[in-house]
Design a protein around this motif. Structure first.
Motif, PDB file in Angstrom:
ATOM      1  N   PRO A 256       0.818  -1.212   0.000  1.00  0.00           N
ATOM      2  CA  PRO A 256       0.000   0.000   0.000  1.00  0.00           C
ATOM      3  C   PRO A 256       0.854   1.265   0.000  1.00  0.00           C
ATOM      4  CG  PRO A 256      -0.793  -1.579   1.636  1.00  0.00           C
ATOM      5  CD  PRO A 256       0.512  -2.098   1.139  1.00  0.00           C
ATOM      6  N   ASN A 257       0.493   2.199  -0.880  1.00  0.00           N
ATOM      7  CA  ASN A 257       1.089   3.545  -0.884  1.00  0.00           C
ATOM      8  C   ASN A 257       2.601   3.549  -1.007  1.00  0.00           C
ATOM      9  OD1 ASN A 257      -1.457   5.020  -0.411  1.00  0.00           O
ATOM     10  ND2 ASN A 257      -1.414   3.952   1.556  1.00  0.00           N
ATOM     11  N   THR A 258       3.117   2.674  -1.854  1.00  0.00           N
ATOM     12  CA  THR A 258       4.551   2.650  -2.124  1.00  0.00           C
ATOM     13  C   THR A 258       4.794   3.090  -3.561  1.00  0.00           C
ATOM     14  OG1 THR A 258       6.533   1.259  -2.260  1.00  0.00           O
ATOM     15  CG2 THR A 258       4.451   0.219  -2.791  1.00  0.00           C
ATOM     16  N   PRO A 259       5.917   3.756  -3.827  1.00  0.00           N
ATOM     17  CA  PRO A 259       6.260   4.079  -5.225  1.00  0.00           C
ATOM     18  C   PRO A 259       6.830   2.887  -5.996  1.00  0.00           C
ATOM     19  CG  PRO A 259       7.961   4.910  -3.750  1.00  0.00           C
ATOM     20  CD  PRO A 259       6.867   4.362  -2.867  1.00  0.00           C
ATOM     21  N   ARG A 260       6.900   1.721  -5.358  1.00  0.00           N
ATOM     22  CA  ARG A 260       7.395   0.516  -6.047  1.00  0.00           C
ATOM     23  C   ARG A 260       6.313   0.011  -7.002  1.00  0.00           C
ATOM     24  NH1 ARG A 260      11.577  -1.840  -2.336  1.00  0.00           N
ATOM     25  NH2 ARG A 260      11.393  -0.783  -0.335  1.00  0.00           N
ATOM     26  N   THR A 261       6.185   0.687  -8.119  1.00  0.00           N
ATOM     27  CA  THR A 261       5.202   0.314  -9.148  1.00  0.00           C
ATOM     28  C   THR A 261       5.949   0.120 -10.454  1.00  0.00           C
ATOM     29  OG1 THR A 261       4.797   2.660  -9.637  1.00  0.00           O
ATOM     30  CG2 THR A 261       3.341   1.606  -8.034  1.00  0.00           C
ATOM     31  N   GLY A 395      21.848  -6.701  -9.466  1.00  0.00           N
ATOM     32  CA  GLY A 395      21.345  -7.897  -8.795  1.00  0.00           C
ATOM     33  C   GLY A 395      19.959  -8.312  -9.208  1.00  0.00           C
ATOM     34  N   ILE A 396      19.536  -9.441  -8.673  1.00  0.00           N
ATOM     35  CA  ILE A 396      18.247 -10.032  -9.015  1.00  0.00           C
ATOM     36  C   ILE A 396      17.079  -9.119  -8.644  1.00  0.00           C
ATOM     37  CG2 ILE A 396      18.199 -11.296  -6.824  1.00  0.00           C
ATOM     38  CD1 ILE A 396      16.664 -13.516  -8.245  1.00  0.00           C
ATOM     39  N   TRP A 397      17.263  -8.289  -7.609  1.00  0.00           N
ATOM     40  CA  TRP A 397      16.170  -7.409  -7.165  1.00  0.00           C
ATOM     41  C   TRP A 397      16.252  -6.021  -7.789  1.00  0.00           C
ATOM     42  CZ3 TRP A 397      13.455 -11.130  -6.062  1.00  0.00           C
ATOM     43  CH2 TRP A 397      13.850 -12.166  -5.221  1.00  0.00           C
ATOM     44  N   GLU A 398      17.157  -5.850  -8.719  1.00  0.00           N
ATOM     45  CA  GLU A 398      17.195  -4.660  -9.570  1.00  0.00           C
ATOM     46  C   GLU A 398      17.267  -3.359  -8.768  1.00  0.00           C
ATOM     47  OE1 GLU A 398      13.810  -5.213 -12.145  1.00  0.00           O
ATOM     48  OE2 GLU A 398      14.851  -6.758 -13.306  1.00  0.00           O
ATOM     49  N   TYR A 399      18.203  -3.324  -7.826  1.00  0.00           N
ATOM     50  CA  TYR A 399      18.405  -2.093  -7.055  1.00  0.00           C
ATOM     51  C   TYR A 399      18.726  -0.942  -8.015  1.00  0.00           C
ATOM     52  CZ  TYR A 399      18.874  -5.202  -3.014  1.00  0.00           C
ATOM     53  OH  TYR A 399      18.657  -6.136  -2.037  1.00  0.00           O
ATOM     54  N   ARG A 400      18.121   0.194  -7.762  1.00  0.00           N
ATOM     55  CA  ARG A 400      18.313   1.335  -8.663  1.00  0.00           C
ATOM     56  C   ARG A 400      19.366   2.310  -8.153  1.00  0.00           C
ATOM     57  NH1 ARG A 400      12.940   2.830 -12.087  1.00  0.00           N
ATOM     58  NH2 ARG A 400      12.516   0.700 -12.792  1.00  0.00           N
ATOM     59  N   GLY A 401      19.778   2.165  -6.928  1.00  0.00           N
ATOM     60  CA  GLY A 401      20.691   3.156  -6.374  1.00  0.00           C
ATOM     61  C   GLY A 401      22.025   2.616  -5.917  1.00  0.00           C
ATOM     62  N   ARG A 402      22.307   1.326  -6.184  1.00  0.00           N
ATOM     63  CA  ARG A 402      23.586   0.787  -5.727  1.00  0.00           C
ATOM     64  C   ARG A 402      23.922  -0.465  -6.530  1.00  0.00           C
ATOM     65  NH1 ARG A 402      21.114  -1.770  -0.255  1.00  0.00           N
ATOM     66  NH2 ARG A 402      20.779  -3.896  -0.986  1.00  0.00           N
ATOM     67  N   GLU A 403      25.197  -0.815  -6.519  1.00  0.00           N
ATOM     68  CA  GLU A 403      25.667  -2.033  -7.159  1.00  0.00           C
ATOM     69  C   GLU A 403      26.600  -2.763  -6.202  1.00  0.00           C
ATOM     70  OE1 GLU A 403      27.451  -1.073 -10.888  1.00  0.00           O
ATOM     71  OE2 GLU A 403      25.513  -0.819 -11.908  1.00  0.00           O
ATOM     72  N   ALA A 509      15.582  -7.840   4.236  1.00  0.00           N
ATOM     73  CA  ALA A 509      15.017  -6.991   5.285  1.00  0.00           C
ATOM     74  C   ALA A 509      15.724  -5.653   5.407  1.00  0.00           C
ATOM     75  CB  ALA A 509      15.070  -7.721   6.630  1.00  0.00           C
ATOM     76  N   ALA A 510      16.823  -5.474   4.686  1.00  0.00           N
ATOM     77  CA  ALA A 510      17.582  -4.225   4.779  1.00  0.00           C
ATOM     78  C   ALA A 510      16.931  -3.136   3.936  1.00  0.00           C
ATOM     79  CB  ALA A 510      19.018  -4.458   4.324  1.00  0.00           C
ATOM     80  N   GLU A 511      17.213  -1.914   4.292  1.00  0.00           N
ATOM     81  CA  GLU A 511      16.666  -0.772   3.561  1.00  0.00           C
ATOM     82  C   GLU A 511      17.271  -0.706   2.162  1.00  0.00           C
ATOM     83  OE1 GLU A 511      16.216   4.079   4.252  1.00  0.00           O
ATOM     84  OE2 GLU A 511      16.677   2.726   5.920  1.00  0.00           O
ATOM     85  N   ASP A 512      16.436  -0.326   1.179  1.00  0.00           N
ATOM     86  CA  ASP A 512      16.911  -0.187  -0.191  1.00  0.00           C
ATOM     87  C   ASP A 512      16.613   1.229  -0.693  1.00  0.00           C
ATOM     88  OD1 ASP A 512      14.214  -0.124  -0.769  1.00  0.00           O
ATOM     89  OD2 ASP A 512      14.148  -2.115  -1.655  1.00  0.00           O
ATOM     90  N   ASP A 513      16.556   1.397  -2.009  1.00  0.00           N
ATOM     91  CA  ASP A 513      16.360   2.719  -2.602  1.00  0.00           C
ATOM     92  C   ASP A 513      15.045   3.373  -2.170  1.00  0.00           C
ATOM     93  OD1 ASP A 513      18.538   1.756  -4.198  1.00  0.00           O
ATOM     94  OD2 ASP A 513      17.092   0.839  -5.541  1.00  0.00           O
ATOM     95  N   PHE A 514      14.070   2.578  -1.788  1.00  0.00           N
ATOM     96  CA  PHE A 514      12.745   3.099  -1.468  1.00  0.00           C
ATOM     97  C   PHE A 514      12.379   2.897   0.002  1.00  0.00           C
ATOM     98  CE2 PHE A 514      12.811   2.042  -5.954  1.00  0.00           C
ATOM     99  CZ  PHE A 514      12.303   3.185  -6.539  1.00  0.00           C
TER     100      PHE A 514
END
Length: 624
Positions: A256-261, A395-403, A509-514
């Protein structure tokens, strides 16, 4: 037809034919239809229009008090029954034509809707309100003698009908006294009787699906669940090219209410292994063969760098943009068109392609087997895997802000070399087998050294890093480690303890770009189930699998995500990863057919014949 109860905003049914597909809500409203193909403009976009009443097709029954909906058994033909307070009843039958005609597969860009009176004198309104340009424009209908043309762009749609056209154009209430049909599709005339054609197409489409399902090699348990998953997987197939898209939708948020779209109407190469494995286990060899054809077309292009995902036609653009005229699912935007991940570095793609294509070297059912020529083309990808396995990627989860140097990406690079070594051995290419085996061993040694964390008691998501990632649950299945390797067993324990929320598995469980992730990723839940089975905890795996089946929507489909707190589905639907995961887990865990009449587990040898018969009957009821 199965009567259903609804509990989720994603209680939608899918119909389709390998060219187009649509989603229909429990009341019979078509809320999603991309035209003229699976990744096209959603002319029915109500699913993503928020509080704007546009982009749909429905039937309104005066005095309606209930609606029940379900599939015709072993098909993707949907029937919806609307009931009014005065007892009047209407049946809506929705399908996309699909059968053999003139020796070829007939799957036009059409949806067919039949509306029949079942009881009384139902008074209804038929509404057809397409929108074009991702919700930007609605078109004024251009009325013909027996059709309506809607256009606000380069690709108009036509509704051909034996209903009074004015009733649709003016949304006029009328009494339904006989069956009527709406054919929605390309702007082409239909010269035959609409009623006769729709009945013929309905019968032949039903026969097609029933015949296709009859050819599936399913397990003894969870038969209906696997059949529905298999049909859902097939609906995500664009048969012209063999591509299988990740889902039919775009931009349904992960929580709900996430920009992960994200837009999932594309073909991800990492899905190749899971999809091909599922299709192979089902014996759906034609779909598997088509998909392998899609993959080998990519392999043959040795001049272009390998991308993590492709369009349903390989060279389609996937530039990402936001569609400003759609508010989003339940008003939760943004709605995205295209996917920026197509430009990312994701090194697992090399292993994914080789792993999928390796089926061609071992499956004798395929009309064209892999040969030395294909092996040489795959070697080009293997060389890239050798070069890149120690390079950071998204990576497999397609991080947008780190490699990082992700464990899964490195493992899939190992897979590329390992499978090439095995293929070379099958082909009798001894020198190449030695070369690729040496390469694979070197990568494996690096992974086992740098991905294992003694402190965490687990393989971690990236080299020299302590963060946990559910993708390492695939290490044993892919063959990097043995299932009984103490490190893998400990990894299962650690991930099960630290990434589970209310019995559901997070990706990480760690914080990512969003920010912090909050939804469970259903594919990871299936990976955990499969890992438990591999390490011998079969009963735990079966229990988790049965619980997960209860989270399917009212029509037997799964999306990408599940909220651990509410148990609601989120993310794009139907999700290929999830449906393939369901099939693979069910086939691994199911009892054998020759065990069907065996006594139930824990049955005492001295039970009376009457008790044994009662337990057998209960077993059959549960299986049904």
């Amino acid at each position: 037809m199965t009567v259903t109860q609804y509990r989720s905003s994603l209680d939608v049914a899918a119909i389709g034919n390998g060219r187009v597909a649509a989603l229909i809500d429990p009341g019979g409203r078509i809320v999603w239809w991309c035209f003229p193909r699976l990744d096209g403009d959603p002319v029915f976009c109500r699913l993503l229009s928020g509080n704007e009443d546009k982009g749909f097709c429905d039937v309104q029954l005066e005095g309606q008090v209930s609606a029940t909906s379900g599939y015709v058994r072993n098909t993707c033909i949907l029937e919806t029954i609307l009931v009014a307070s005065n007892g009047a009843r209407v049946k809506i039958t929705d399908f996309a034509p699909r059968f053999l005609r003139f020796g070829r597969s007939f799957h036009p860009t059409q949806l067919i809707r039949r509306i029949e009176p079942l009881n009384g004198l139902p008074r209804i309104v038929c509404r057809v309100r397409p929108a074009f340009g991702y919700g930007e424009a609605t078109a004024s209908p251009a009325q013909g003698s027996n059709h309506i043309r809607y256009s606000a762009g380069s690709t108009p749609i036509r509704v051909t009908t034996d209903l009074a056209v004015s009733y649709i154009v003016h949304e006029t209430p009328f009494v339904l006294t006989h069956p009527v049909t709406l054919v929605l599709g390309s702007d082409e005339p239909i010269e035959s009787s609409i009623d006769a054609m729709s009945r013929e197409f309905l019968d032949q489409t039903r026969d097609y699906w029933v015949t296709w399902v009859r050819g599936l090699a399913i397990g003894y348990e969870w038969q209906s669940e696997v059949i529905r998953a298999a049909i859902s997987l097939k609906l995500c197939t664009f048969e012209e090219t063999g591509a299988i898209i990740a889902a039919l939708t775009t931009s349904i948020p992960e929580a709900p209410n996430t920009p992960r779209t994200w837009d999932y109407r594309f073909c991800w190469l990492r899905d190749a292994y899971f999809v091909i494995r599922a299709l192979n286990r089902l014996g759906a060899t034609q779909s598997m063969e088509n998909y392998l054809g899609y993959i080998t077309t990519i392999v043959a292009d040795t001049e272009s760098p390998l991308r993590p995902l492709y369009g349903i036609v390989h060279n389609d653009t996937m530039e990402e943009r936001v569609a400003p005229d759609l508010q989003g699912f339940l008003g939760m935007g943004p709605v995205r068109v295209g996917n920026l991940a197509s430009k990312q570095l994701q090194h697992d793609a090399y292993g994914s392609v080789i792993l999928g294509a390796s089926q061609m070297f071992i499956d004798q059912r395929l009309p064209r087997m892999g040969d030395a020529s294909l092996f040489r083309e795959l070697e080009h990808l293997g060389q890239q895997a050798r070069r890149l396995y120690l390079k950071p990627d998204a990576g497999i989860w397609e991080y947008r802000g780190r490699e990082r140097i992700h464990t899964h990406s490195a493992t899939m690079c190992w897979v590329a070399c390992d499978r090439l070594a095995r293929i070379a051995s099958l082909l009798g290419l001894h020198e190449r087998a030695v070369y690729w085996r040496h390469s694979a061993d070197k990568i494996r040694s690096e992974i086992l050294t740098r991905a294992w964390s003694e402190k965490r008691g687990a393989f971690t998501g990236a080299f020299d890093n302590s963060e946990l990632d559910a993708s390492v649950l695939l290490l044993a299945e892919l063959g990097l480690v043995a299932p009984n390797d103490p490190r893998f067993v400990k990894t299962c324990d650690t991930i099960g303890r630290e990434l589970m929320r209310n019995g559901l598995m997070l990706r990480y469980a760690a914080e990512d770009d969003f920010g912090l992730p909050e939804s469970a990723f259903l594919a990871c839940q299936f990976w955990y189930i499969d890992a438990l089975a591999l390490i011998g905890r079969t009963e735990d795996a079966r229990e988790l699998f049965s619980e997960l089946l209860n989270h399917r929507n009212a029509f037997g489909m799964l999306s990408e995500d599940l909220h651990p707190a509410t148990g609601q589905l989120w993310g794009n639907i139907p999700q290929t990863y999830s449906m393939a995961g369901l099939i693979n887990s069910a086939m691994s865990l199911s009892r054998r057919w020759d065990d069907a009449w065996a006594p139930l587990p824990h049955a005492a040898p001295s039970e009376s014949a009457e008790a044994t018969m009662e337990q057998t009957e209960q077993t059959l009821q549960r299986s049904a």
